[in-house]
Design an enzyme around this catalytic site. Structure first.
Site, PDB file in Angstrom:
ATOM      1  N   GLU A   3      31.306  43.151  66.019  1.00  0.00           N
ATOM      2  CA  GLU A   3      31.519  42.891  64.587  1.00  0.00           C
ATOM      3  C   GLU A   3      32.600  41.826  64.395  1.00  0.00           C
ATOM      4  OE1 GLU A   3      30.614  43.150  61.674  1.00  0.00           O
ATOM      5  OE2 GLU A   3      29.224  44.818  61.455  1.00  0.00           O
ATOM      6  N   ARG A  87      37.776  55.259  58.355  1.00  0.00           N
ATOM      7  CA  ARG A  87      38.353  53.998  58.802  1.00  0.00           C
ATOM      8  C   ARG A  87      38.021  52.923  57.783  1.00  0.00           C
ATOM      9  NH1 ARG A  87      34.224  50.736  60.639  1.00  0.00           N
ATOM     10  NH2 ARG A  87      32.378  51.740  61.560  1.00  0.00           N
ATOM     11  N   ASN A  89      36.189  49.209  57.059  1.00  0.00           N
ATOM     12  CA  ASN A  89      34.981  48.596  57.609  1.00  0.00           C
ATOM     13  C   ASN A  89      35.068  47.080  57.475  1.00  0.00           C
ATOM     14  OD1 ASN A  89      32.544  49.250  59.009  1.00  0.00           O
ATOM     15  ND2 ASN A  89      31.383  48.588  57.210  1.00  0.00           N
ATOM     16  N   ASN A 137      29.964  46.364  53.295  1.00  0.00           N
ATOM     17  CA  ASN A 137      29.779  45.218  54.188  1.00  0.00           C
ATOM     18  C   ASN A 137      29.682  43.938  53.370  1.00  0.00           C
ATOM     19  OD1 ASN A 137      29.621  45.393  57.129  1.00  0.00           O
ATOM     20  ND2 ASN A 137      28.097  46.997  56.802  1.00  0.00           N
ATOM     21  N   ASP A 189      24.288  43.384  56.391  1.00  0.00           N
ATOM     22  CA  ASP A 189      25.485  43.691  57.173  1.00  0.00           C
ATOM     23  C   ASP A 189      26.518  42.593  56.932  1.00  0.00           C
ATOM     24  OD1 ASP A 189      27.270  44.704  59.156  1.00  0.00           O
ATOM     25  OD2 ASP A 189      25.596  45.479  60.311  1.00  0.00           O
TER      26      ASP A 189
END
Length: 274
Positions: A3, A87, A89, A137, A189
């Site tokens: 990522e 968490r 992202n 995202n 994404d």
């Protein structure tokens, strides 16, 4: 889960993260000098910071990240407070140098739980920016900084939203649907922006990276030889090389890919520290 590829022009290198493996990777523009570092946290996204180092989104909130004596160190920036198992992202800087990221639950889709956007600005000023996301995202801003994109990748309703954006205040207005699964044929994404104001989005599950005009029309695509491309950035001396990360699912993917394009990427802003 590769990522957040980031181009470091000063070093002539690409960086990216493997979130669950807690690893930071680097490779030069020629595809040589592959290096990696083990991390004490899950690093989901990061951006270059003025004066050196990076600003990062982790499973402990925002942090300053530096590489010193070949070790990665984190200085946590005071928030946001995340529930156990959560968490941050996807993350990116707006054109004014604020760093944005969204929170995500350990198991997205649990009824009543949703992530939200946060930004951190100069002097460590943290602001809650709202929203309700299962898997946030796709953060990107138009070249003039007046349009903001953000997506939700959750399979039940994958979509990209577009907002009018106030560069001075960081407020967004008039959220509207920009693309959905019917348009993308995949889940949105990670994303990037080019100099023409076109929005590049990884259409996960479809094996494609798509270029979308500001009007929402797909006018170019990159076919990736794995189903789940996750993100991209533009790099190289002319910003015409796209580095694409991917996710390993069913033993397919997890590699990175580079492709030379006839399109030029937009240089991403650095985090403004002071």
């Amino acid at each position: 889960m590769g990522e957040c590829p980031v181009w470091h022009a000063g070093e002539g290198c690409f960086y990216w993260t493997d979130i669950p493996a807690r690893t930071l990777w680097r490779i030069d523009a020629a595809g040589q000098g592959l290096t990696h570092w083990a991390l004490p946290v899950q690093l989901s996204a990061f951006a270059l910071s003025e004066g050196g180092g990076f600003i990062a989104a982790t499973d402990r909130g925002f942090a300053r990240m530096t590489i010193v004596d070949d070790k990665v160190a984190f200085d946590f920036a005071g928030g946001p407070d995340l529930p156990e198992g959560w968490r941050m992202n996807d993350g990116a800087c707006d054109r004014q140098g604020r760093f944005w990221a969204g929170s995500i639950a350990g198991k997205p889709g649990v009824e009543g739980e949703a992530g939200a956007l946060f930004s951190i600005a100069r002097h460590g000023v943290l602001e809650a920016r709202g929203g309700r996301f299962q898997v946030q995202n796709g953060l990107a801003w138009s070249p003039d900084g007046r349009r903001m994109y953000v997506s939700d990748s959750y399979p039940a309703h994958p979509h990209v939203l577009c907002y009018d954006f106030d560069p001075e205040s960081g407020e967004r207005y008039g959220g509207r649907l920009f693309a959905d699964h019917a348009t993308l044929l995949g889940r949105p994404d990670g994303a990037a922006m080019d100099v023409d104001g076109c929005y590049w989005i990884a259409a996960s599950d479809s094996g494609r990276i798509l270029r979308m005009t500001p009007e929402g029309r797909i006018d170019a695509e990159i076919k990736v030889p794995v189903p789940n491309g996750t993100n991209l950035c533009f790099g190289g001396p002319d910003l015409k090389t796209a580095l694409i990360t991917s996710m390993n699912r069913d033993c397919i993917g997890g590699d990175i890919f580079a492709v030379t394009l006839p399109f030029q990427g937009l240089a991403e802003p650095q985090f403004v520290v002071k």
